[in-house]
Design a protein around this motif. Structure first.
Motif, PDB file in Angstrom:
ATOM      1  N   THR A   1       0.832  -1.203   0.000  1.00  0.00           N
ATOM      2  CA  THR A   1       0.000   0.000   0.000  1.00  0.00           C
ATOM      3  C   THR A   1       0.867   1.253   0.000  1.00  0.00           C
ATOM      4  O   THR A   1       0.550   2.241  -0.680  1.00  0.00           O
ATOM      5  CB  THR A   1      -0.928  -0.019   1.223  1.00  0.00           C
ATOM      6  N   LEU A   2       1.961   1.215   0.740  1.00  0.00           N
ATOM      7  CA  LEU A   2       2.901   2.340   0.776  1.00  0.00           C
ATOM      8  C   LEU A   2       3.514   2.608  -0.595  1.00  0.00           C
ATOM      9  O   LEU A   2       3.697   3.768  -0.990  1.00  0.00           O
ATOM     10  CB  LEU A   2       4.002   2.023   1.799  1.00  0.00           C
ATOM     11  N   THR A   3       3.799   1.558  -1.354  1.00  0.00           N
ATOM     12  CA  THR A   3       4.446   1.738  -2.658  1.00  0.00           C
ATOM     13  C   THR A   3       3.539   2.437  -3.665  1.00  0.00           C
ATOM     14  O   THR A   3       4.009   3.058  -4.615  1.00  0.00           O
ATOM     15  CB  THR A   3       4.887   0.386  -3.261  1.00  0.00           C
ATOM     16  N   CYS A   4       2.235   2.320  -3.481  1.00  0.00           N
ATOM     17  CA  CYS A   4       1.280   2.955  -4.396  1.00  0.00           C
ATOM     18  C   CYS A   4       1.086   4.434  -4.090  1.00  0.00           C
ATOM     19  O   CYS A   4       0.639   5.202  -4.965  1.00  0.00           O
ATOM     20  CB  CYS A   4      -0.084   2.266  -4.298  1.00  0.00           C
ATOM     21  N   TYR A   5       1.385   4.829  -2.871  1.00  0.00           N
ATOM     22  CA  TYR A   5       1.041   6.176  -2.413  1.00  0.00           C
ATOM     23  C   TYR A   5       1.657   7.303  -3.234  1.00  0.00           C
ATOM     24  O   TYR A   5       0.960   8.268  -3.589  1.00  0.00           O
ATOM     25  CB  TYR A   5       1.413   6.325  -0.933  1.00  0.00           C
ATOM     26  N   PRO A   6       2.953   7.251  -3.572  1.00  0.00           N
ATOM     27  CA  PRO A   6       3.514   8.363  -4.344  1.00  0.00           C
ATOM     28  C   PRO A   6       2.785   8.630  -5.659  1.00  0.00           C
ATOM     29  O   PRO A   6       2.549   9.790  -6.024  1.00  0.00           O
ATOM     30  CB  PRO A   6       4.965   7.924  -4.579  1.00  0.00           C
ATOM     31  N   VAL A   7       2.414   7.569  -6.376  1.00  0.00           N
ATOM     32  CA  VAL A   7       1.697   7.751  -7.640  1.00  0.00           C
ATOM     33  C   VAL A   7       0.308   8.325  -7.379  1.00  0.00           C
ATOM     34  O   VAL A   7      -0.139   9.258  -8.054  1.00  0.00           O
ATOM     35  CB  VAL A   7       1.590   6.426  -8.416  1.00  0.00           C
ATOM     36  N   ALA A   8      -0.389   7.773  -6.381  1.00  0.00           N
ATOM     37  CA  ALA A   8      -1.746   8.223  -6.087  1.00  0.00           C
ATOM     38  C   ALA A   8      -1.780   9.664  -5.606  1.00  0.00           C
ATOM     39  O   ALA A   8      -2.700  10.420  -5.944  1.00  0.00           O
ATOM     40  CB  ALA A   8      -2.384   7.302  -5.049  1.00  0.00           C
ATOM     41  N   ALA A   9      -0.788  10.075  -4.823  1.00  0.00           N
ATOM     42  CA  ALA A   9      -0.816  11.403  -4.201  1.00  0.00           C
ATOM     43  C   ALA A   9      -0.042  12.456  -4.985  1.00  0.00           C
ATOM     44  O   ALA A   9      -0.381  13.640  -4.930  1.00  0.00           O
ATOM     45  CB  ALA A   9      -0.258  11.317  -2.777  1.00  0.00           C
ATOM     46  N   PHE A  10       1.001  12.056  -5.732  1.00  0.00           N
ATOM     47  CA  PHE A  10       1.877  13.029  -6.374  1.00  0.00           C
ATOM     48  C   PHE A  10       2.004  12.843  -7.885  1.00  0.00           C
ATOM     49  O   PHE A  10       2.613  13.666  -8.556  1.00  0.00           O
ATOM     50  CB  PHE A  10       3.276  12.976  -5.748  1.00  0.00           C
ATOM     51  N   GLY A  11       1.474  11.744  -8.412  1.00  0.00           N
ATOM     52  CA  GLY A  11       1.589  11.488  -9.844  1.00  0.00           C
ATOM     53  C   GLY A  11       0.673  12.376 -10.666  1.00  0.00           C
ATOM     54  O   GLY A  11      -0.330  12.900 -10.177  1.00  0.00           O
ATOM     55  N   THR A  12       1.037  12.543 -11.932  1.00  0.00           N
ATOM     56  CA  THR A  12       0.158  13.260 -12.852  1.00  0.00           C
ATOM     57  C   THR A  12      -1.040  12.370 -13.190  1.00  0.00           C
ATOM     58  O   THR A  12      -1.030  11.159 -12.926  1.00  0.00           O
ATOM     59  CB  THR A  12       0.895  13.617 -14.140  1.00  0.00           C
ATOM     60  N   ALA A  13      -2.060  12.976 -13.798  1.00  0.00           N
ATOM     61  CA  ALA A  13      -3.232  12.197 -14.212  1.00  0.00           C
ATOM     62  C   ALA A  13      -2.827  11.083 -15.162  1.00  0.00           C
ATOM     63  O   ALA A  13      -3.340   9.958 -15.086  1.00  0.00           O
ATOM     64  CB  ALA A  13      -4.270  13.107 -14.848  1.00  0.00           C
ATOM     65  N   ALA A  14      -1.884  11.387 -16.054  1.00  0.00           N
ATOM     66  CA  ALA A  14      -1.431  10.379 -17.014  1.00  0.00           C
ATOM     67  C   ALA A  14      -0.695   9.246 -16.298  1.00  0.00           C
ATOM     68  O   ALA A  14      -0.874   8.065 -16.629  1.00  0.00           O
ATOM     69  CB  ALA A  14      -0.527  11.018 -18.064  1.00  0.00           C
ATOM     70  N   GLN A  15       0.149   9.572 -15.317  1.00  0.00           N
ATOM     71  CA  GLN A  15       0.864   8.543 -14.569  1.00  0.00           C
ATOM     72  C   GLN A  15      -0.107   7.680 -13.761  1.00  0.00           C
ATOM     73  O   GLN A  15       0.036   6.455 -13.697  1.00  0.00           O
ATOM     74  CB  GLN A  15       1.896   9.189 -13.649  1.00  0.00           C
TER      75      GLN A  15
END
Length: 385
Positions: free
Chosen positions: A98-112
């Motif tokens: 769950t921790l590994t997903c957080y950067p993309v979910a919280a800081f990623g662009t819409a495309a990412q």
């Protein structure tokens, strides 16, 4: 006995019921034998994470539009607690994923988010979190792993240490230095698990959590597409610290589950074991010890739920997360120690899981920031520094 929970929705209650069923049918009966086997063979229970992924457990606090279940953090953490009471390695592994997903979910662009999150949240993929290094544990700013820009990609070189799921993960959420500007020079990348130049050290021989495979991750000129950098160059420290606040709550919940399992065993044993013609639970000294164990577990649960509710409300929760991690993991160490004492000589044998839980509890005071670091975080919040 099952913990009585106050859950916000009927859907959440059904979810907890499903997780308890999986824990009772598939995790608890297997945990002791699997941990014993993994102590010498580095066995990794990937099939368990596949089962949890199919049940949606690996994606609970993330948006439905990307394959998540959009559950409040307070519900997700109670799921982690249920897993921790059955098989601690699995609870820790679920928290790490769950921790590994957080950067993309919280800081990623819409495309990412559209490109990466569906795979991360599908249950088919398992992630690893590459932050610590041999000489940069609590001192993240001393990181030496580097990512050099080369056209439309980055080339990453360095070593990460104490990485859960090393060699088994499908992707590695990785922090690397993109400039020499101290902690401001760190950036975050999602590295595919099959990237050329990625290799792994020999799994660490640990005193517990044997099914949580931990090893070095070695980056030898690993090329990663620039669109796999999450956030801007230099945002890595902020991303890592924000992720760790949530990750600490995962460990707090897992530790609470571990303590609850130890308490349940101690209560059951004390009610059945007879000395001098009566159950040992009738001795006030032991009964009071059980009461103190219950108080510690309940306090740990209250601490992580308070922090989770702050998070769910969109309020600052960093201090509360540090308090929860400190309180819950110290409670796990105390309660598992006392459980061994309640069982007496039997608690010191492998005939009961108390000695395993005792060994597993210790590391909870160390990872996701040692409890000394939690005290530093808490005191800085109190003193406004």
């Amino acid at each position: 006995m099952p913990v009585e929970r106050l859950l916000p929705t009927e859907e959440a209650a059904d979810l907890i019921g499903l997780v308890r069923e999986i824990a009772d049918d598939q995790l608890r009966p297997r945990a002791s034998a699997a941990e014993a086997a993994a102590a010498t063979s580095a066995e990794f229970p990937r099939d368990v994470f596949t089962t949890l992924g199919e049940a949606g457990v690996l994606s609970l606090p993330y948006p439905e539009e990307f394959g998540g279940y959009d559950q409040p953090y307070e519900v997700y953490l109670q799921v982690i607690e249920e897993l921790g009471s059955a098989w601690m390695s699995v609870a820790v592994g679920t928290s790490v994923h769950t921790l590994t997903c957080y950067p993309v979910a919280a800081f990623g662009t819409a495309a990412q988010q559209a490109a990466l999150l569906p795979g991360m949240l599908s249950g088919a993929q398992l992630g690893a979190y590459c932050l610590s290094e041999p000489l940069a544990g609590s001192d993240v700013g001393s990181m030496t792993t580097r990512a050099e820009r080369d056209g439309d990609s980055y080339v990453i070189s360095g070593r990460k240490a104490w990485i859960s799921h090393a060699g088994h993960a499908d992707y590695y959420t990785t922090f690397a230095r993109t400039s020499d500007d101290g902690g401001r020079g760190l950036s975050c990348f999602i590295v595919p698990g099959d990237a050329a130049g990625l290799s792994f050290g020999i799994p660490e021989k640990k005193m517990g959590l044997h099914c949580d495979t931990v090893a070095e991750v070695i980056f030898d000129g690993v090329r990663v597409a620039a669109d796999h950098r999450i956030g801007a160059e230099g945002d890595g420290m902020a991303i890592a610290l924000a992720a760790l606040d949530s990750g600490r709550l995962g460990i707090a919940a897992a530790a609470t589950g571990l303590a609850q399992g130890a308490l349940d065993l101690a209560v059951s044993y004390a009610g059945e074991r007879e000395q001098f013609g009566r159950p040992i639970a009738t001795n006030q000294g032991l009964a009071f010890l059980l009461a103190d164990m219950e108080a510690a577990v309940s306090s740990a649960r209250a601490a992580y739920l308070y922090a989770a509710r702050l998070r769910d409300a969109g309020r600052a929760f960093s201090k509360a997360a540090a308090v929860a991690k400190l309180v819950a993991t110290d409670a796990a160490m105390k309660v598992t120690t006392d459980a061994v004492q309640v069982l007496g000589g039997a608690g010191y044998t492998q005939d009961f899981p108390a000695e395993r839980w005792f060994r597993e509890a210790k590391v909870t005071q160390i990872f996701e920031g040692t409890n000394q670091i939690q005290r530093l975080v808490i005191s800085r919040h109190l003193l406004g520094r």
